[in-house]
Design a protein around this motif. Structure first.
Motif, PDB file in Angstrom:
ATOM      1  N   ASN A   1       0.822  -1.198   0.000  1.00  0.00           N
ATOM      2  CA  ASN A   1       0.000   0.000   0.000  1.00  0.00           C
ATOM      3  C   ASN A   1       0.866   1.262   0.000  1.00  0.00           C
ATOM      4  O   ASN A   1       0.348   2.368  -0.051  1.00  0.00           O
ATOM      5  CB  ASN A   1      -0.994   0.022   1.163  1.00  0.00           C
ATOM      6  CG  ASN A   1      -0.333  -0.071   2.521  1.00  0.00           C
ATOM      7  OD1 ASN A   1       0.652  -0.772   2.703  1.00  0.00           O
ATOM      8  ND2 ASN A   1      -0.892   0.624   3.492  1.00  0.00           N
ATOM      9  N   TRP A   2       2.195   1.089   0.028  1.00  0.00           N
ATOM     10  CA  TRP A   2       3.107   2.239  -0.031  1.00  0.00           C
ATOM     11  C   TRP A   2       4.488   1.730  -0.417  1.00  0.00           C
ATOM     12  O   TRP A   2       4.986   0.765   0.168  1.00  0.00           O
ATOM     13  CB  TRP A   2       3.171   2.937   1.330  1.00  0.00           C
ATOM     14  CG  TRP A   2       3.583   4.371   1.250  1.00  0.00           C
ATOM     15  CD1 TRP A   2       2.751   5.449   1.092  1.00  0.00           C
ATOM     16  CD2 TRP A   2       4.912   4.912   1.336  1.00  0.00           C
ATOM     17  NE1 TRP A   2       3.491   6.610   1.069  1.00  0.00           N
ATOM     18  CE2 TRP A   2       4.811   6.311   1.214  1.00  0.00           C
ATOM     19  CE3 TRP A   2       6.169   4.353   1.492  1.00  0.00           C
ATOM     20  CZ2 TRP A   2       5.918   7.149   1.251  1.00  0.00           C
ATOM     21  CZ3 TRP A   2       7.279   5.178   1.534  1.00  0.00           C
ATOM     22  CH2 TRP A   2       7.141   6.568   1.419  1.00  0.00           C
ATOM     23  N   THR A   3       5.088   2.359  -1.407  1.00  0.00           N
ATOM     24  CA  THR A   3       6.467   2.053  -1.803  1.00  0.00           C
ATOM     25  C   THR A   3       7.164   3.369  -2.068  1.00  0.00           C
ATOM     26  O   THR A   3       6.715   4.156  -2.891  1.00  0.00           O
ATOM     27  CB  THR A   3       6.531   1.170  -3.069  1.00  0.00           C
ATOM     28  OG1 THR A   3       5.929   1.852  -4.176  1.00  0.00           O
ATOM     29  CG2 THR A   3       5.830  -0.167  -2.868  1.00  0.00           C
ATOM     30  N   GLY A   4       8.242   3.617  -1.349  1.00  0.00           N
ATOM     31  CA  GLY A   4       8.912   4.886  -1.588  1.00  0.00           C
ATOM     32  C   GLY A   4      10.135   5.092  -0.730  1.00  0.00           C
ATOM     33  O   GLY A   4      10.760   4.141  -0.258  1.00  0.00           O
ATOM     34  N   PHE A   5      10.431   6.374  -0.528  1.00  0.00           N
ATOM     35  CA  PHE A   5      11.704   6.769   0.059  1.00  0.00           C
ATOM     36  C   PHE A   5      11.537   7.907   1.060  1.00  0.00           C
ATOM     37  O   PHE A   5      10.671   8.770   0.892  1.00  0.00           O
ATOM     38  CB  PHE A   5      12.654   7.251  -1.048  1.00  0.00           C
ATOM     39  CG  PHE A   5      12.936   6.190  -2.063  1.00  0.00           C
ATOM     40  CD1 PHE A   5      14.011   5.332  -1.889  1.00  0.00           C
ATOM     41  CD2 PHE A   5      12.108   6.005  -3.166  1.00  0.00           C
ATOM     42  CE1 PHE A   5      14.269   4.325  -2.802  1.00  0.00           C
ATOM     43  CE2 PHE A   5      12.358   5.001  -4.087  1.00  0.00           C
ATOM     44  CZ  PHE A   5      13.442   4.162  -3.909  1.00  0.00           C
ATOM     45  N   TYR A   6      12.390   7.888   2.052  1.00  0.00           N
ATOM     46  CA  TYR A   6      12.615   9.039   2.921  1.00  0.00           C
ATOM     47  C   TYR A   6      14.091   9.395   2.750  1.00  0.00           C
ATOM     48  O   TYR A   6      14.950   8.512   2.720  1.00  0.00           O
ATOM     49  CB  TYR A   6      12.294   8.713   4.388  1.00  0.00           C
ATOM     50  CG  TYR A   6      10.811   8.762   4.659  1.00  0.00           C
ATOM     51  CD1 TYR A   6      10.199   9.968   5.019  1.00  0.00           C
ATOM     52  CD2 TYR A   6      10.024   7.634   4.524  1.00  0.00           C
ATOM     53  CE1 TYR A   6       8.825  10.025   5.249  1.00  0.00           C
ATOM     54  CE2 TYR A   6       8.658   7.686   4.747  1.00  0.00           C
ATOM     55  CZ  TYR A   6       8.069   8.884   5.106  1.00  0.00           C
ATOM     56  OH  TYR A   6       6.716   8.945   5.323  1.00  0.00           O
ATOM     57  N   ILE A   7      14.369  10.684   2.627  1.00  0.00           N
ATOM     58  CA  ILE A   7      15.710  11.177   2.331  1.00  0.00           C
ATOM     59  C   ILE A   7      16.229  11.994   3.506  1.00  0.00           C
ATOM     60  O   ILE A   7      15.529  12.866   4.037  1.00  0.00           O
ATOM     61  CB  ILE A   7      15.692  12.053   1.051  1.00  0.00           C
ATOM     62  CG1 ILE A   7      15.072  11.278  -0.122  1.00  0.00           C
ATOM     63  CG2 ILE A   7      17.085  12.547   0.712  1.00  0.00           C
ATOM     64  CD1 ILE A   7      15.742   9.967  -0.456  1.00  0.00           C
TER      65      ILE A   7
ATOM     66  N   LEU B   1      13.160  13.444   5.311  1.00  0.00           N
ATOM     67  CA  LEU B   1      12.026  14.098   4.682  1.00  0.00           C
ATOM     68  C   LEU B   1      11.423  13.158   3.645  1.00  0.00           C
ATOM     69  O   LEU B   1      12.154  12.429   2.963  1.00  0.00           O
ATOM     70  CB  LEU B   1      12.499  15.396   4.018  1.00  0.00           C
ATOM     71  CG  LEU B   1      11.468  16.376   3.497  1.00  0.00           C
ATOM     72  CD1 LEU B   1      10.599  16.902   4.636  1.00  0.00           C
ATOM     73  CD2 LEU B   1      12.176  17.530   2.801  1.00  0.00           C
ATOM     74  N   LEU B   2      10.120  13.178   3.514  1.00  0.00           N
ATOM     75  CA  LEU B   2       9.414  12.365   2.533  1.00  0.00           C
ATOM     76  C   LEU B   2       9.999  12.585   1.143  1.00  0.00           C
ATOM     77  O   LEU B   2      10.211  13.718   0.712  1.00  0.00           O
ATOM     78  CB  LEU B   2       7.925  12.752   2.547  1.00  0.00           C
ATOM     79  CG  LEU B   2       7.005  12.048   1.555  1.00  0.00           C
ATOM     80  CD1 LEU B   2       6.930  10.554   1.860  1.00  0.00           C
ATOM     81  CD2 LEU B   2       5.616  12.679   1.608  1.00  0.00           C
ATOM     82  N   GLY B   3      10.270  11.477   0.457  1.00  0.00           N
ATOM     83  CA  GLY B   3      10.784  11.518  -0.911  1.00  0.00           C
ATOM     84  C   GLY B   3       9.760  10.948  -1.878  1.00  0.00           C
ATOM     85  O   GLY B   3       8.586  10.772  -1.526  1.00  0.00           O
ATOM     86  N   PRO B   4      10.188  10.621  -3.090  1.00  0.00           N
ATOM     87  CA  PRO B   4       9.272  10.058  -4.088  1.00  0.00           C
ATOM     88  C   PRO B   4       8.632   8.761  -3.585  1.00  0.00           C
ATOM     89  O   PRO B   4       9.285   7.958  -2.905  1.00  0.00           O
ATOM     90  CB  PRO B   4      10.189   9.787  -5.286  1.00  0.00           C
ATOM     91  CG  PRO B   4      11.310  10.772  -5.129  1.00  0.00           C
ATOM     92  CD  PRO B   4      11.525  10.853  -3.645  1.00  0.00           C
ATOM     93  N   PHE B   5       7.354   8.566  -3.929  1.00  0.00           N
ATOM     94  CA  PHE B   5       6.644   7.363  -3.470  1.00  0.00           C
ATOM     95  C   PHE B   5       5.430   7.089  -4.334  1.00  0.00           C
ATOM     96  O   PHE B   5       4.998   7.928  -5.131  1.00  0.00           O
ATOM     97  CB  PHE B   5       6.214   7.514  -2.008  1.00  0.00           C
ATOM     98  CG  PHE B   5       5.107   8.521  -1.778  1.00  0.00           C
ATOM     99  CD1 PHE B   5       3.771   8.131  -1.767  1.00  0.00           C
ATOM    100  CD2 PHE B   5       5.400   9.857  -1.580  1.00  0.00           C
ATOM    101  CE1 PHE B   5       2.751   9.061  -1.554  1.00  0.00           C
ATOM    102  CE2 PHE B   5       4.394  10.790  -1.367  1.00  0.00           C
ATOM    103  CZ  PHE B   5       3.070  10.390  -1.362  1.00  0.00           C
TER     104      PHE B   5
END
Length: 176
Positions: A63-69, A78-82
């Motif tokens: 339900n979520w795939t992405g990155f925190y940078i 900080l929230l990155g692309p997802f």
């Protein structure tokens, strides 16, 4: 089909239900897409899409795939692309699954997020999670790969193995 006849969107066609094969395709596709691109926003945006489509192809209920940078000079990310629902915007090192992975520089495979001390529930429907740190050779945490699943025990050591390969490629291919 040769690379010259391939459209970028074709990389999201994971025509397999085998987990190892899908994850190897994900790593190979990321590497091909990042070949002539060093911008981390661009590369991680494509990576979040590849993650989403790879896991959906093998019927993992992500339900979520992405990155925190990592924010330079701070112990927070900080929230990155997802891909997925809107998410927490900042996470401190040491807080929740993402923060634990960032501070320990170790992959966290969590079969039941409710049993993880200090879990941050960006989405209350999430049942399991895997977080892989993105760490340079000189041990600097650049961020984390974060995947959430609507089922318990959605991730395993196989995921850990391939996502750690992806993290290493991100270090090699992105300028942060």
């Amino acid at each position: 089909m040769g690379e010259e006849g391939k459209h970028h969107a074709d990389y999201t066609n994971f025509n397999t239900t085998d987990r190892k094969e899908a994850l190897q395709l994900l790593v190979d596709s990321y590497e091909a897409l990042a070949l002539d691109q060093r911008n981390w926003v661009c590369n991680l945006s494509n990576a979040s899409s590849l993650l989403w489509h790879a896991y959906k192809s093998i019927n993992v209920n992500v339900n979520w795939t992405g990155f925190y940078i990592t924010v330079p000079e701070k112990e927070e990310m900080l929230l990155g692309p997802f891909q997925g629902k809107v998410a927490c915007q900042t996470i401190e090192f040491g807080k929740g699954v993402c923060g634990a992975s960032a501070s320990t520089q170790e992959t966290q495979v969590v079969g039941d997020v409710d049993k993880f001390p200090g879990h941050i529930a960006c989405d209350g429907e999430t049942k399991s999670e895997i977080v892989v740190p993105i760490v340079t050779k000189d041990r600097k945490t650049l961020g984390v790969i974060d995947l959430d699943c609507l089922d318990y025990n959605g991730f395993s050591d196989i995921d850990k193995q391939y996502l750690e390969k992806l993290a290493a490629l991100i270090v090699e291919t992105c300028d942060f």
